[in-house]
Design an enzyme around this catalytic site. Structure first.
Site, PDB file in Angstrom:
ATOM      1  N   LYS A 194      55.296 -69.374 -36.050  1.00  0.00           N
ATOM      2  CA  LYS A 194      53.960 -68.897 -36.566  1.00  0.00           C
ATOM      3  C   LYS A 194      53.539 -69.676 -37.441  1.00  0.00           C
ATOM      4  O   LYS A 194      54.750 -70.090 -38.036  1.00  0.00           O
ATOM      5  CB  LYS A 194      54.269 -67.671 -36.555  1.00  0.00           C
ATOM      6  CG  LYS A 194      53.741 -66.943 -37.723  1.00  0.00           C
ATOM      7  CD  LYS A 194      54.447 -65.340 -37.947  1.00  0.00           C
ATOM      8  CE  LYS A 194      52.741 -64.647 -38.935  1.00  0.00           C
ATOM      9  NZ  LYS A 194      53.603 -63.405 -39.083  1.00  0.00           N
TER      10      LYS A 194
ATOM     11  N   ASP B 101      47.449 -65.710 -44.772  1.00  0.00           N
ATOM     12  CA  ASP B 101      47.527 -64.269 -43.864  1.00  0.00           C
ATOM     13  C   ASP B 101      47.032 -62.888 -44.927  1.00  0.00           C
ATOM     14  O   ASP B 101      47.438 -62.634 -45.768  1.00  0.00           O
ATOM     15  CB  ASP B 101      48.762 -63.447 -42.884  1.00  0.00           C
ATOM     16  CG  ASP B 101      48.394 -62.211 -42.737  1.00  0.00           C
ATOM     17  OD1 ASP B 101      47.709 -62.428 -42.155  1.00  0.00           O
ATOM     18  OD2 ASP B 101      49.634 -61.760 -42.368  1.00  0.00           O
TER      19      ASP B 101
ATOM     20  N   LYS C  37      45.579 -56.480 -46.176  1.00  0.00           N
ATOM     21  CA  LYS C  37      46.144 -56.292 -47.251  1.00  0.00           C
ATOM     22  C   LYS C  37      45.910 -56.157 -49.006  1.00  0.00           C
ATOM     23  O   LYS C  37      44.806 -56.529 -49.342  1.00  0.00           O
ATOM     24  CB  LYS C  37      47.233 -57.607 -47.227  1.00  0.00           C
ATOM     25  CG  LYS C  37      48.162 -58.274 -46.066  1.00  0.00           C
ATOM     26  CD  LYS C  37      48.311 -59.128 -45.991  1.00  0.00           C
ATOM     27  CE  LYS C  37      48.781 -59.576 -44.664  1.00  0.00           C
ATOM     28  NZ  LYS C  37      50.513 -58.554 -44.249  1.00  0.00           N
TER      29      LYS C  37
ATOM     30  N   ASP D 243      46.106 -56.956 -38.318  1.00  0.00           N
ATOM     31  CA  ASP D 243      47.035 -57.767 -39.752  1.00  0.00           C
ATOM     32  C   ASP D 243      48.129 -57.341 -38.492  1.00  0.00           C
ATOM     33  O   ASP D 243      49.742 -58.269 -39.507  1.00  0.00           O
ATOM     34  CB  ASP D 243      47.657 -56.727 -40.747  1.00  0.00           C
ATOM     35  CG  ASP D 243      48.705 -57.464 -41.901  1.00  0.00           C
ATOM     36  OD1 ASP D 243      48.267 -58.616 -41.884  1.00  0.00           O
ATOM     37  OD2 ASP D 243      49.372 -56.710 -42.679  1.00  0.00           O
TER      38      ASP D 243
ATOM     39  N   GLU E 255      48.716 -60.080 -36.452  1.00  0.00           N
ATOM     40  CA  GLU E 255      48.448 -62.101 -36.402  1.00  0.00           C
ATOM     41  C   GLU E 255      49.230 -62.514 -35.622  1.00  0.00           C
ATOM     42  O   GLU E 255      49.587 -63.252 -34.326  1.00  0.00           O
ATOM     43  CB  GLU E 255      47.471 -62.122 -36.647  1.00  0.00           C
ATOM     44  CG  GLU E 255      48.270 -63.095 -37.754  1.00  0.00           C
ATOM     45  CD  GLU E 255      48.482 -62.760 -38.789  1.00  0.00           C
ATOM     46  OE1 GLU E 255      50.298 -63.136 -39.366  1.00  0.00           O
ATOM     47  OE2 GLU E 255      48.849 -61.693 -39.496  1.00  0.00           O
TER      48      GLU E 255
ATOM     49  N   ARG F  70      52.735 -61.993 -33.711  1.00  0.00           N
ATOM     50  CA  ARG F  70      52.708 -62.055 -32.710  1.00  0.00           C
ATOM     51  C   ARG F  70      51.804 -62.254 -31.683  1.00  0.00           C
ATOM     52  O   ARG F  70      52.137 -62.688 -30.513  1.00  0.00           O
ATOM     53  CB  ARG F  70      53.046 -60.046 -32.435  1.00  0.00           C
ATOM     54  CG  ARG F  70      52.160 -59.112 -32.135  1.00  0.00           C
ATOM     55  CD  ARG F  70      52.221 -58.046 -32.311  1.00  0.00           C
ATOM     56  NE  ARG F  70      52.908 -57.991 -33.515  1.00  0.00           N
ATOM     57  CZ  ARG F  70      53.426 -56.490 -33.891  1.00  0.00           C
ATOM     58  NH1 ARG F  70      53.090 -55.392 -33.082  1.00  0.00           N
ATOM     59  NH2 ARG F  70      53.763 -56.436 -35.330  1.00  0.00           N
TER      60      ARG F  70
END
EC number: 3.4.11.1
Length: 447
Positions: free
Chosen positions: A218, A223, A230, A300, A302, A304
């Site tokens: 990943k 993020d 967040k 959020d 994301e 996966r």
């Protein structure tokens, strides 16, 4: 690290001494035989932690008498373990000798180590010094701020690092991803001004083997959570969301540098997850590379999504026979295992046993967590798509994420490593699992 070139007599020397357990003692003219601590003979994760803590306290030159450790194991019923003990010492030393990334005007001083050992172990020492160097490469990228490290820069960094190694690099740019219809990776990328990338580093050194191990990482270089943004402390440290990509790519370079006779490929899914005007939103539906439709419940979740397309690519396009993914996937890991263990999920018991042996040999603590069809059911309740990427259902969030990933493996065995709580500790990248992945690939070389 120096080998058989000890520092002056005024420097401290570490020797390993025998008792009911193993003790590590320092010897110096001004401070003879001062005991540092004890380490259980076969608990290599504890041995590693103790050595790292010890070496980090040192800001001077230090000699390590590795021969004393070897003799200690040879005299003991655990004589077969001394190779693992040597690996542990060498990788601990390389970890502590280097500060991979810093922007301090006056960087802190690290310990300098000279290792003394018999000539017959030089090759083993050099091999794991190299492994340690690539752990540090992963740490360097982990610690680099996200304004300096994004998908294009990440790719260039590894192109440079691999320039003299026997590997092949392929980069799928935005246009390639569109042609491939990698809708999940592209969906996460929608909010960013920077393009996504899929970086593939291939090392094929065993023509007689049909096995190919794929490491999928990943690579969310930052993020923010996307439209499900967040808040506060939850966004701090999100530069580390690319840790999996750095770890898998660094591992393949270590294998290539040491010319391990194995077949392995790293696949890094690279993008930012930002709330731009074009960002994907909850309720959007995206089509994955394997054709499955995925309804976005939470932007959020994301990691996966990008992993799903990368896992399918490893199975379909690269013909991987085994897949291991590494990802900072679920924050729940900090509650489940804290910073001590990395959580592991596996679709195959046999592959798990091999992975566990590799982790033991590497001195990295891992813990298997469950996968079960029941965990996937809440993600299948959507009436508009094949799957949702997340759900408000309580409990087993980490296992549910692992089960989601298993839907994209195309029948290939999958091990999922959730490093959310072990990738960085005290705001410093750890390069976790580089050693374990190296050992797992080396197992295939010995078949």
């Amino acid at each position: 690290m120096r080998i058989n070139k000890p520092f002056s007599d005024d420097s401290n020397t570490v020797v390993f001494v025998s008792s009911k357990t193993y003790g590590v003692k320092e010897e110096a003219a001004h401070n003879p035989n001062v005991e540092f601590g004890v380490v259980l003979p076969t608990d290599f994760p504890a041995f590693n932690r103790a050595l790292v803590q010890f070496l980090k306290r040192k800001k001077t030159k230090l000699n390590i008498n590795l021969d004393s450790l070897i003799e200690l194991y040879k005299k003991n019923e655990n004589s077969g373990c001394f190779h693992t003990a040597i690996k542990t010492v060498i990788t601990s030393v390389t970890f502590c000798e280097t500060t991979p990334f810093t922007m301090k005007t006056k960087p802190e001083k690290n310990v300098e180590v000279a290792v003394q050992c018999a000539v017959e172990y030089h090759n083993l020492v050099k091999e794991y010094e190299t492994v340690g160097e690539y752990v540090n490469l992963a740490r360097e990228l982990q610690d680099t701020p996200s304004d300096l490290l994004y998908s294009e820069v990440f790719v260039k960094h590894f192109e440079k690092a691999a320039s003299k190694l026997p590997v092949k690099i392929k980069v799928l740019k935005q246009s390639d991803l569109i042609k491939k219809k990698m809708g999940l990776l592209l969906g996460v990328n929608q909010g960013s001004e920077r393009e996504a990338r899929l970086l593939v580093i291939s090392y094929q050194a065993n023509k007689n083997s049909k096995e190919k191990l794929a490491f999928v990482g990943k690579g969310i270089t930052y993020d923010s959570g996307g439209m499900n943004i967040k808040t506060g402390d939850y966004m701090r440290g999100m530069k580390y969301d690319m840790s999996g990509a750095a770890i898998v790519c660094s591992t393949v370079l270590a294998l290539a540098k040491n010319k391990v006779k194995t077949n392995v490929v790293a696949v890094a899914a690279l993008t930012e997850n930002l709330p731009g005007a074009k960002a994907q939103r909850p309720d959007d539906i995206k089509i994955a590379y394997n054709g499955k439709s995925v309804e976005i419940d939470n932007t959020d979740a994301e990691g996966r999504l990008v992993l799903a397309d990368a896992i399918t690519y490893a199975a379909k396009d690269l013909a991987a026979t085994h897949i291991i993914d590494v990802a900072t996937l679920t924050g729940l890991m900090s509650y489940i295992l804290s910073t001590t263990y990395t959580g592991i999920f596996s679709t195959c018991d046999h592959q798990w046993e091999s992975f566990k042996k590799a982790a033991c040999s590497a001195g990295e603590p891992v813990w298997r967590l469950p996968m079960h069809p029941d965990y996937l059911k809440p993600l299948q309740l959507t009436k508009l798509a094949d799957l949702q990427n997340s759900t408000s259902a309580r409990g087993a969030g980490s296992s549910r994420a692992a089960c989601f990933l298993a839907e994209f493996r195309e029948g290939v065995s999958l091990i999922h490593c959730d490093i959310a709580s072990t990738a960085s500790i005290e705001n410093l990248g750890q390069g976790v699992l580089v050693r374990t992945l190296y050992e797992r690939a080396s197992q295939l070389a010995n078949k």
